[in-house]
Design an enzyme around this catalytic site. Structure first.
Site, PDB file in Angstrom:
ATOM      1  N   SER A   1       0.877  -1.183   0.000  1.00 22.46           N
ATOM      2  CA  SER A   1       0.000   0.000   0.000  1.00 22.46           C
ATOM      3  C   SER A   1       0.901   1.216   0.000  1.00 22.46           C
ATOM      4  O   SER A   1       2.063   1.147   0.427  1.00 22.46           O
ATOM      5  CB  SER A   1      -0.850  -0.008   1.275  1.00 22.46           C
TER       6      SER A   1
ATOM      7  N   TYR B   1      -2.642  -1.145  10.365  1.00 23.78           N
ATOM      8  CA  TYR B   1      -2.580  -1.323   8.911  1.00 23.78           C
ATOM      9  C   TYR B   1      -1.249  -0.797   8.344  1.00 23.78           C
ATOM     10  O   TYR B   1      -0.572  -1.487   7.573  1.00 23.78           O
ATOM     11  CB  TYR B   1      -3.764  -0.592   8.263  1.00 23.78           C
TER      12      TYR B   1
HETATM   13  C1  BGC Z   1      -6.201   1.533   2.072  1.00 26.90           C
HETATM   14  C2  BGC Z   1      -7.370   2.391   1.661  1.00 26.90           C
HETATM   15  C3  BGC Z   1      -6.914   3.824   1.419  1.00 26.90           C
HETATM   16  C4  BGC Z   1      -5.686   3.890   0.530  1.00 26.90           C
HETATM   17  C5  BGC Z   1      -5.120   5.291   0.403  1.00 26.90           C
HETATM   18  C6  BGC Z   1      -5.111   1.678   1.054  1.00 26.90           C
HETATM   19  O1  BGC Z   1      -4.037   0.846   1.343  1.00 26.90           O
HETATM   20  O2  BGC Z   1      -6.626   0.183   2.199  1.00 26.90           O
HETATM   21  O3  BGC Z   1      -8.373   2.363   2.661  1.00 26.90           O
HETATM   22  O4  BGC Z   1      -7.968   4.556   0.798  1.00 26.90           O
HETATM   23  O5  BGC Z   1      -4.691   3.033   1.042  1.00 26.90           O
HETATM   24  O6  BGC Z   1      -5.043   5.954   1.630  1.00 26.90           O
END
Ligand code: BGC
Length: 265
Positions: A150, A163
């Site tokens: 991410s 996360y």
């Molecule tokens: C998350 C999303 C978020 C995006 C940008 C992703 O990894 O799961 O919820 O919108 O990152 O912030």
């Protein structure tokens, strides 16, 4: 059809990014294992769509955070397709809370699926890739791993520390595995998506006000679609990317370009 003759396993392939990746790999000629943990009907639907395009597909239920589930899934997949050439560690979730309210359960759930799950699947995949080795007519590499990271492997994210920590972990998991398995002709890379239109972040795009707010973070001024990620994965696992390993491919419309500095600083 650059992936003809190859078998791919995609975790969390019944919705969002995983679904688009599974369909995209099928469209590039691969047979596909569609992993899921909930909603079997949606996994079967993805499998049927891949079969309708002339490829083979198999939906397998497994919780990627459970070692015995992962091992049983790989055994079933390898038994069905003969071997596996591609593993896309996509399954992931969010359990958001401010730090002071975050429970250990929320922390553990995110780390178990997003990080431990990627370790468990990568390990099983590498065991199979190493045992088989390179088959030149099929692919230049013995196997290809893709880790779904991410932008939050880089961008800190208040209210989502579990996360962000899991994705920071994915970055070094991927890079360390890439270093370790490169001599076996196995490639490992990551995709770092930005804001992609999927169920995980629905609240960030479903109303016009939320979408407008989201666009302040995206220089390219559109939300990403799951297919944007699927295209990147299809290239990364093809022989066109045979010299690419240990890389993180940001597919984020410029979210990591610090848009807040466009006029400030
Ligand atoms: C998350 C999303 C978020 C995006 C940008 C992703 O990894 O799961 O919820 O919108 O990152 O912030």
């Amino acid at each position: 059809m650059v992936l003809a003759g190859q078998a791919a396993l995609v975790t969390g392939a019944n919705s969002g990014i995983g679904k688009a990746v599974a369909l995209g790999l099928g469209a590039s000629g691969a047979d596909v294992v569609v992993n899921y943990v909930t909603n079997p009907e949606s996994a079967e639907e993805v499998a049927h769509r891949i079969e309708a395009s002339g490829r083979r597909a198999l939906a397998i239920k497994a919780d990627v955070s459970r070692e015995e589930d992962v091992q049983a899934m790989f055994a079933k997949a390898i038994n069905h397709f003969g071997t596996l050439h591609i593993c896309v560690n996509n399954a992931g979730l969010q359990r958001d809370a401010p730090l002071l309210d975050m429970t250990l359960k929320q922390w553990n759930e995110v780390i178990s699926v997003n990080l431990t799950g990627q370790f468990l699947c990568a390990r099983e995949a590498v065991r199979e890739f190493k045992t088989r080795g390179v088959v030149r007519e099929v692919s230049a590499a013995a196997g290809k791993l893709v880790f779904m990271s991410s932008v939050h492997q880089e961008i800190p994210w208040a209210g989502h520390v579990n996360y962000a920590a899991s994705k920071g972990g994915v970055m070094q998991l991927m890079r360390s595995i890439a270093q370790e398995v490169a001599p076996l002709a196995i490639r490992a890379n990551a995709i770092a998506p930005g804001a992609i239109r999927t169920p995980i972040n629905k609240s960030a795009w479903e109303t016009p006000a939320a979408y407008k707010e989201l666009m302040t973070l995206v220089p390219y001024k559109r939300i990403g679609e799951p297919e944007d990620i699927a295209q990147a994965v299809a290239w990364l696992v093809s022989d066109a990317a045979d010299y690419v390993t240990g890389a993180t491919f940001f597919v984020d419309g410029g979210m990591t370009l610090f848009p807040g500095f466009t006029t400030g600083g």
